[in-house]
Design an enzyme around this catalytic site. Structure first.
Site, mmCIF file in Angstrom:
data_model
loop_
_atom_site.group_PDB
_atom_site.id
_atom_site.type_symbol
_atom_site.label_atom_id
_atom_site.label_comp_id
_atom_site.label_asym_id
_atom_site.label_seq_id
_atom_site.Cartn_x
_atom_site.Cartn_y
_atom_site.Cartn_z
ATOM 1 N N ALA A 63 4.018 22.808 8.919
ATOM 2 C CA ALA A 63 5.919 21.594 8.461
ATOM 3 C C ALA A 63 6.159 22.514 7.544
ATOM 4 O O ALA A 63 6.118 22.217 6.434
ATOM 5 C CB ALA A 63 5.421 20.732 9.050
ATOM 6 N N GLY A 108 1.040 22.481 10.709
ATOM 7 C CA GLY A 108 1.883 22.388 12.555
ATOM 8 C C GLY A 108 1.572 23.648 12.891
ATOM 9 O O GLY A 108 1.295 23.692 14.073
ATOM 10 N N GLU A 111 -1.412 23.607 14.192
ATOM 11 C CA GLU A 111 -1.280 22.746 15.874
ATOM 12 C C GLU A 111 -0.695 23.490 17.384
ATOM 13 O O GLU A 111 -1.040 23.440 18.137
ATOM 14 C CB GLU A 111 -0.432 21.327 14.935
ATOM 15 N N GLU A 131 -3.276 18.622 5.979
ATOM 16 C CA GLU A 131 -2.446 17.393 5.409
ATOM 17 C C GLU A 131 -2.752 16.666 4.615
ATOM 18 O O GLU A 131 -2.355 15.806 4.182
ATOM 19 C CB GLU A 131 -2.361 16.951 6.926
HETATM 20 C C1 HXC Z 1 7.791 24.138 2.763
HETATM 21 C C2 HXC Z 1 6.344 26.296 2.240
HETATM 22 C C3 HXC Z 1 5.197 26.069 3.225
HETATM 23 C C4 HXC Z 1 5.321 24.783 3.702
HETATM 24 C C5 HXC Z 1 4.627 27.899 2.186
HETATM 25 N N1 HXC Z 1 5.885 27.677 1.735
HETATM 26 N N2 HXC Z 1 4.602 26.554 3.026
HETATM 27 N N3 HXC Z 1 7.519 25.313 2.148
HETATM 28 N N4 HXC Z 1 6.687 24.178 3.550
HETATM 29 N N5 HXC Z 1 4.912 23.952 4.925
HETATM 30 C C6 HXC Z 1 6.675 28.521 0.902
HETATM 31 C C7 HXC Z 1 6.567 28.590 -0.582
HETATM 32 O O1 HXC Z 1 6.740 26.863 -1.223
HETATM 33 C C8 HXC Z 1 7.294 29.388 -1.189
HETATM 34 O O2 HXC Z 1 8.259 28.703 -1.553
HETATM 35 C C9 HXC Z 1 7.234 30.004 -0.101
HETATM 36 O O3 HXC Z 1 6.806 29.500 0.731
HETATM 37 C C10 HXC Z 1 5.881 31.080 -0.529
HETATM 38 O O4 HXC Z 1 4.370 30.051 -0.396
HETATM 39 P P1 HXC Z 1 3.260 30.400 -2.258
HETATM 40 O O5 HXC Z 1 2.665 28.881 -2.030
HETATM 41 O O6 HXC Z 1 4.205 30.720 -2.831
HETATM 42 O O7 HXC Z 1 2.603 31.407 -1.537
HETATM 43 P P2 HXC Z 1 1.102 31.292 -1.759
HETATM 44 O O8 HXC Z 1 0.875 31.258 -3.540
HETATM 45 O O9 HXC Z 1 0.328 32.814 -1.465
HETATM 46 O O10 HXC Z 1 0.672 29.791 -0.594
HETATM 47 C C11 HXC Z 1 0.193 30.661 0.638
HETATM 48 C C12 HXC Z 1 0.091 29.360 0.655
HETATM 49 C C13 HXC Z 1 0.940 28.144 -0.112
HETATM 50 C C14 HXC Z 1 -1.407 28.565 0.712
HETATM 51 C C15 HXC Z 1 0.715 28.973 2.377
HETATM 52 O O11 HXC Z 1 1.964 28.314 0.380
HETATM 53 C C16 HXC Z 1 1.188 26.597 0.740
HETATM 54 O O12 HXC Z 1 -0.044 25.807 0.587
HETATM 55 N N6 HXC Z 1 1.341 25.966 1.995
HETATM 56 C C17 HXC Z 1 1.292 24.640 1.838
HETATM 57 C C18 HXC Z 1 0.875 25.019 3.149
HETATM 58 C C19 HXC Z 1 0.655 22.990 3.966
HETATM 59 O O13 HXC Z 1 0.371 22.278 3.754
HETATM 60 N N7 HXC Z 1 1.418 23.094 5.193
HETATM 61 C C20 HXC Z 1 0.987 21.788 5.975
HETATM 62 C C21 HXC Z 1 2.041 20.827 5.728
HETATM 63 S S1 HXC Z 1 2.425 19.693 6.632
HETATM 64 P P3 HXC Z 1 8.858 28.598 -2.652
HETATM 65 O O14 HXC Z 1 10.579 29.004 -2.671
HETATM 66 O O15 HXC Z 1 8.371 27.700 -3.492
HETATM 67 O O16 HXC Z 1 8.891 30.055 -3.473
HETATM 68 C C22 HXC Z 1 1.905 19.621 8.144
HETATM 69 C C23 HXC Z 1 2.296 18.328 9.485
HETATM 70 C C24 HXC Z 1 2.536 19.321 10.737
HETATM 71 O O17 HXC Z 1 2.460 21.276 8.330
HETATM 72 C C25 HXC Z 1 2.380 17.942 11.591
HETATM 73 C C26 HXC Z 1 4.599 17.639 11.302
HETATM 74 C C27 HXC Z 1 4.491 16.066 11.666
#
Ligand code: HXC
Length: 250
Positions: A63, A108, A111, A131
């Site tokens: 998400a 997500g 999921e 998360e």
């Molecule tokens: C918003 C995201 C994102 C996310 C990546 N990006 N994941 N933006 N939400 N979930 C964006 C980054 O901010 C960045 O943009 C661009 O995508 C590239 O990502 P980087 O981090 O620069 O790439 P990298 O270093 O290769 O790392 C990849 C990654 C990392 C390990 C996947 O991006 C990461 O940890 N992302 C978050 C993963 C996460 O925690 N997902 C779960 C979310 S909670 P900018 O513009 O900043 O350069 C969830 C809850 C679900 O999903 C339920 C909801 C009700």
């Protein structure tokens, strides 16, 4: 348009395309996804559905964390509800659904893949429920479906630690059915075979296999309540600020 639907004979391929954020889902993209899945559920000419992400790096990186950083509990519940609808459509539509996991499937993203009947991963895939490191919990079915697919012990380890797994480990713990490159081609091959089987028998088999208990509604509720905590605000803000979170326990 960030959700594309292509037809390969009787197989529909749904591609999430928001590559600038590694296909992370914001409201617009998730709403489009929910709507396309709804249409495909009712479309008898689509005999199987494949879900994938655009580009080489990600299926869905979760998400959209930057969007979630501004949510209060009620909005977070609504947001949880929208993802639940999409995952439930994948799980319950009367035809097989297959996730072609071409890179990151986190939070997500994992999921949604868990909502699918089958999961195939590319060798560069990374899956997980990170998360906890944002001060929140899975909110689109992960607490229930990960345990159903991989067992309670594995689900607890992955959800409590937030540790992602690579494709080999995902295969070993049963999170994916196989590793294949290119993964979309493999998924299309399986979907094509399923499209040739009896739709009625597939519908009944899927319905019976899904008859296991769960607590999906409770998950959406608890997910939203966590957004009243300072730790959730801190965890979500720290991601955008590219720093580790400092959780204070309140
Ligand atoms: C918003 C995201 C994102 C996310 C990546 N990006 N994941 N933006 N939400 N979930 C964006 C980054 O901010 C960045 O943009 C661009 O995508 C590239 O990502 P980087 O981090 O620069 O790439 P990298 O270093 O290769 O790392 C990849 C990654 C990392 C390990 C996947 O991006 C990461 O940890 N992302 C978050 C993963 C996460 O925690 N997902 C779960 C979310 S909670 P900018 O513009 O900043 O350069 C969830 C809850 C679900 O999903 C339920 C909801 C009700």
């Amino acid at each position: 348009m960030s959700v594309l639907v292509d037809r390969h004979d009787a197989v529909a391929v749904v591609t999430i395309d928001r590559q600038e954020a590694l296909n992370a889902l914001n409201v617009e993209t998730l709403t489009e996804l929910r709507d396309r899945l709804h249409e495909l559920a009712d479309d008898e000419s689509a005999r199987a559905v494949v879900l994938t992400g655009a580009g080489e790096r990600a299926f869905v990186a979760g998400a959209d964390i930057k969007y979630m950083a501004g949510l209060g509990p009620d909005e977070a519940k609504e947001w949880g509800g929208l993802g639940h609808e999409a995952a439930r459509l994948l799980e319950e539509m009367p035809k097989p659904t297959i996730a072609a996991i071409n890179g990151f499937a986190l939070g997500g993203g994992c999921e949604l893949a868990l909502g699918c009947d089958l999961r195939y991963a590319s060798s560069n895939a990374r899956l997980g429920q990170p998360e906890i490191d944002l001060g929140i919990v899975p909110g689109w079915g992960g607490t229930q479906r990960l345990a159903r697919v991989c067992g309670l012990g594995v689900a607890k380890e992955l959800i409590l630690t937030g540790r992602p797994v690579d494709a080999e480990e995902a295969l070993r713990i049963g999170l994916v059915n196989a590793i294949a490159d290119p993964v979309l081609e493999h998924a299309l091959g399986v979907a094509g075979k399923l499209a040739g089987k009896s739709p009625g028998a597939l519908r009944v088999a899927k319905g019976l296999l899904n008859l296991s208990p769960g607590a999906l509604e409770l998950e959406a509720e608890e997910f939203g309540d966590l957004f009243a905590s300072e730790d959730a605000k801190e965890g979500l803000a720290a991601f955008a600020e590219k720093r580790p979170p400092r959780f204070l326990g309140r």
